[in-house]
Design a protein around this motif. Structure first.
Motif, PDB file in Angstrom:
ATOM      1  N   SER A  75     -23.136  -4.855  -9.098  1.00  0.00           N
ATOM      2  CA  SER A  75     -23.282  -3.005  -8.560  1.00  0.00           C
ATOM      3  C   SER A  75     -24.107  -4.329  -6.971  1.00  0.00           C
ATOM      4  CB  SER A  75     -24.597  -2.880  -8.884  1.00  0.00           C
ATOM      5  OG  SER A  75     -25.988  -3.590  -9.501  1.00  0.00           O
ATOM      6  N   VAL A  76     -23.815  -2.774  -6.145  1.00  0.00           N
ATOM      7  CA  VAL A  76     -24.459  -3.284  -4.632  1.00  0.00           C
ATOM      8  C   VAL A  76     -26.280  -3.203  -4.965  1.00  0.00           C
ATOM      9  CG1 VAL A  76     -22.463  -2.293  -3.309  1.00  0.00           C
ATOM     10  CG2 VAL A  76     -24.030  -1.088  -4.007  1.00  0.00           C
ATOM     11  N   GLU A  77     -26.774  -2.728  -6.071  1.00  0.00           N
ATOM     12  CA  GLU A  77     -28.117  -2.623  -5.930  1.00  0.00           C
ATOM     13  C   GLU A  77     -28.806  -3.848  -5.796  1.00  0.00           C
ATOM     14  OE1 GLU A  77     -25.569  -0.213  -7.329  1.00  0.00           O
ATOM     15  OE2 GLU A  77     -26.776   1.444  -7.059  1.00  0.00           O
ATOM     16  N   GLU A  78     -28.262  -4.694  -7.169  1.00  0.00           N
ATOM     17  CA  GLU A  78     -27.805  -6.162  -7.231  1.00  0.00           C
ATOM     18  C   GLU A  78     -28.541  -7.281  -6.201  1.00  0.00           C
ATOM     19  OE1 GLU A  78     -29.556  -6.296 -10.108  1.00  0.00           O
ATOM     20  OE2 GLU A  78     -29.584  -8.341 -10.014  1.00  0.00           O
ATOM     21  N   TYR A  90     -19.780  -6.338   0.559  1.00  0.00           N
ATOM     22  CA  TYR A  90     -20.862  -5.964   0.641  1.00  0.00           C
ATOM     23  C   TYR A  90     -21.715  -7.050   0.608  1.00  0.00           C
ATOM     24  CZ  TYR A  90     -25.001  -3.249   0.780  1.00  0.00           C
ATOM     25  OH  TYR A  90     -26.741  -2.578   1.132  1.00  0.00           O
ATOM     26  N   ALA A  91     -21.491  -8.600  -0.135  1.00  0.00           N
ATOM     27  CA  ALA A  91     -22.972  -9.471  -0.466  1.00  0.00           C
ATOM     28  C   ALA A  91     -22.787 -10.305   0.842  1.00  0.00           C
ATOM     29  CB  ALA A  91     -21.877 -10.045  -1.928  1.00  0.00           C
ATOM     30  N   GLN A  92     -21.617 -10.851   0.776  1.00  0.00           N
ATOM     31  CA  GLN A  92     -20.969 -11.163   2.231  1.00  0.00           C
ATOM     32  C   GLN A  92     -21.514 -10.738   3.609  1.00  0.00           C
ATOM     33  OE1 GLN A  92     -18.657 -14.486   1.727  1.00  0.00           O
ATOM     34  NE2 GLN A  92     -18.464 -15.104   3.963  1.00  0.00           N
ATOM     35  N   SER A  93     -21.261  -9.327   3.656  1.00  0.00           N
ATOM     36  CA  SER A  93     -21.806  -8.851   5.371  1.00  0.00           C
ATOM     37  C   SER A  93     -22.982  -9.374   5.245  1.00  0.00           C
ATOM     38  CB  SER A  93     -21.705  -6.985   5.100  1.00  0.00           C
ATOM     39  OG  SER A  93     -22.153  -6.779   4.493  1.00  0.00           O
ATOM     40  N   LEU A  94     -23.927  -9.405   3.618  1.00  0.00           N
ATOM     41  CA  LEU A  94     -25.433  -9.223   4.190  1.00  0.00           C
ATOM     42  C   LEU A  94     -25.663 -10.588   4.412  1.00  0.00           C
ATOM     43  CD1 LEU A  94     -26.843  -6.389   0.905  1.00  0.00           C
ATOM     44  CD2 LEU A  94     -26.311  -6.302   3.927  1.00  0.00           C
ATOM     45  N   VAL A 139     -30.689  -9.655  -4.032  1.00  0.00           N
ATOM     46  CA  VAL A 139     -30.424 -11.222  -4.075  1.00  0.00           C
ATOM     47  C   VAL A 139     -29.993 -11.688  -2.601  1.00  0.00           C
ATOM     48  CG1 VAL A 139     -29.008 -13.137  -4.750  1.00  0.00           C
ATOM     49  CG2 VAL A 139     -28.615 -11.107  -6.075  1.00  0.00           C
ATOM     50  N   ALA A 140     -29.940 -10.586  -1.962  1.00  0.00           N
ATOM     51  CA  ALA A 140     -29.522 -10.941  -0.600  1.00  0.00           C
ATOM     52  C   ALA A 140     -31.285 -11.043   0.180  1.00  0.00           C
ATOM     53  CB  ALA A 140     -28.521  -9.794   0.121  1.00  0.00           C
ATOM     54  N   ARG A 141     -31.493 -10.273  -0.388  1.00  0.00           N
ATOM     55  CA  ARG A 141     -33.292 -10.301   0.466  1.00  0.00           C
ATOM     56  C   ARG A 141     -33.884 -11.394  -0.498  1.00  0.00           C
ATOM     57  NH1 ARG A 141     -33.517  -4.365  -0.920  1.00  0.00           N
ATOM     58  NH2 ARG A 141     -33.666  -5.324  -2.917  1.00  0.00           N
ATOM     59  N   ALA A 142     -34.040 -11.858  -1.693  1.00  0.00           N
ATOM     60  CA  ALA A 142     -34.762 -12.643  -2.792  1.00  0.00           C
ATOM     61  C   ALA A 142     -34.253 -14.616  -2.426  1.00  0.00           C
ATOM     62  CB  ALA A 142     -35.065 -12.119  -4.088  1.00  0.00           C
TER      63      ALA A 142
END
Ligand SMILES: *Cc1c(COP(=O)(O)O)cnc(C)c1O
Length: 377
Positions: free
Chosen positions: A114-117, A162-166, A121-124
């Motif tokens: 999910s984008v929420e997860e 989204y993951a790649q963009s973060l 991960v991107a933050r932590a």
């Protein structure tokens, strides 16, 4: 199943109370069979199936990697000798502080669905590699994993972009075809979905590299199962069909198939009785039940082979139940279990194929019963 080493151990040590005995030689054979069946795939043992330190140490020494679902499992794998590059945090539902802790320990491969997860991960765990889990229908599995994990392939595309963009590295796609999956072709549709996600991401300039094909490989209970080799052939065929000349890196995460047949539970008959003089089925109560480690008898999903010292005698269907004061603690009733008519109080029985998903499912002290004791030999 009950190997000679297990039989000898029980005969000489005579452990009191119900217990699981795991033969490491069988785990080693299973590891070898997976490696041979899928020589191009990395093996990530699903720690939750049986996290006994002896099993983790053996697999670590054999070169296995580890699929962990929590920080505690990551620490167990590391204590067994696995370095952080051999560990994946495969749970799609993680607290952000646990992601941070895993990142501190050096783990850099995370599952999301999910984008929420992804945001956690991107933050932590900035810069980590992530793979997105897609839903499967679980058909053909005796212990299906339902809709709890994964998203539809179209959403996986958005999640990975989204993951790649973060600032994360969008690495690939994962799935799990359901546990105790007896259809060797069950991986095909999910591999096709993975290929679809790979192509969609490629069109956006993101090159995915990894297909995590999960677990699901069965252990033999009462029915025969296909060989590891048969699974390997079918899965390889699907990879060729859907990826052609652009073969991705692949991972498998066997849990049950790695340890299930390596373990046997010794249990004792506590009571044999009937509910009325005309009751057609006797009730056999063991000193282990759903809360002592046999949770997978839920809905009578997994039917374990049971051997008794009276197996030559005539059999009749019995209701089989555990020892606790909870009426849910009945193992087999809808479909009664054939056991010898002569089976009696005090007899010891062996419940086979119990190396996976037993010790970890046993309650700590429900009704004062000890958690399932395990001996790994
Ligand atoms: C439980 C689990 C496995 C192991 O499944 P088996 O059916 O026991 O092989 C593998 N991968 C993930 C992500 C899991 O949750």
């Amino acid at each position: 199943m009950a190997t000679q080493r297990i039989i000898d151990f029980l005969a000489t040590r005579r452990p009191a109370g119900p217990c699981l005995v795991v033969d490491l030689d069988v785990v080693e054979e299973n590891f070898g069979a997976f490696r041979k069946a899928l020589p191009d795939s990395s093996i990530y043992y699903a720690v939750k199936a049986n996290p006994a330190p002896e099993i983790l140490r053996l697999l670590s020494a054999l070169g296995s990697n580890f699929d962990c679902a929590s920080v505690a499992e990551i620490e167990m794998a590391m204590d067994a000798g696995a370095t952080c590059d051999r560990i994946s945090y495969g749970n799609t539902i993680k607290k952000e502080r646990d992601v941070a802790r895993a990142h501190d320990l050096g783990v850099s491969l995370f599952a999301v669905d999910s984008v929420e997860e992804v945001e956690k991960v991107a933050r932590a765990a900035p810069g980590a590699r992530v793979f997105c889990r897609v839903l499967t229908n679980g058909e053909g599995a005796e212990w299906p994993l339902s809709r709890k994990f994964g998203c539809v392939p179209a959403m996986a595309i958005d999640v990975l972009v989204y993951a790649q963009s973060l600032g994360l590295v969008a690495t690939g796609v994962s799935f799990h075809v359901g546990s105790q999956q007896c259809d060797t072709n069950a991986w095909d549709a999910a591999i096709a979905d993975a290929s679809f996600v790979f192509q969609a991401l490629a069109e956006k300039g993101i090159v995915l590299t990894l297909v995590n094909m999960g677990g699901g490989f069965p252990t033999r209970y009462l029915k025969d199962i296909p060989t590891a080799e048969a699974y390997g052939r079918s899965i390889h065929g699907s990879l060729v069909r859907h990826f052609g000349n652009h073969m991705p890196e692949t991972i498998i995460e066997p849990g049950r198939g790695m340890v299930g047949n390596a373990g046997v539970i010794k249990a004792e008959v506590v009571l044999v009785s009937r509910k009325s003089a005309s009751d057609e089925n006797r009730w056999i109560f063991l000193d282990i039940g759903k809360f002592g480690g046999l949770a997978e008898t839920m809905d009578e999903a997994i039917r374990y082979p049971i051997t008794t010292p009276r197996d030559g005698d005539a059999m009749e269907p019995c209701v089989l139940a555990g020892p606790t004061c909870d009426s849910a603690d009945v193992l087999y009733e809808k479909k009664p279990y054939p056991l010898p008519i002569t089976l009696t109080i005090g007899d010891e029985v062996l419940i086979e194929g119990t190396g996976a998903y037993t010790t970890t499912y046993s309650a700590v002290a429900f009704n004062g019963f000890e958690p399932l004791r395990a001996y790994v030999i």
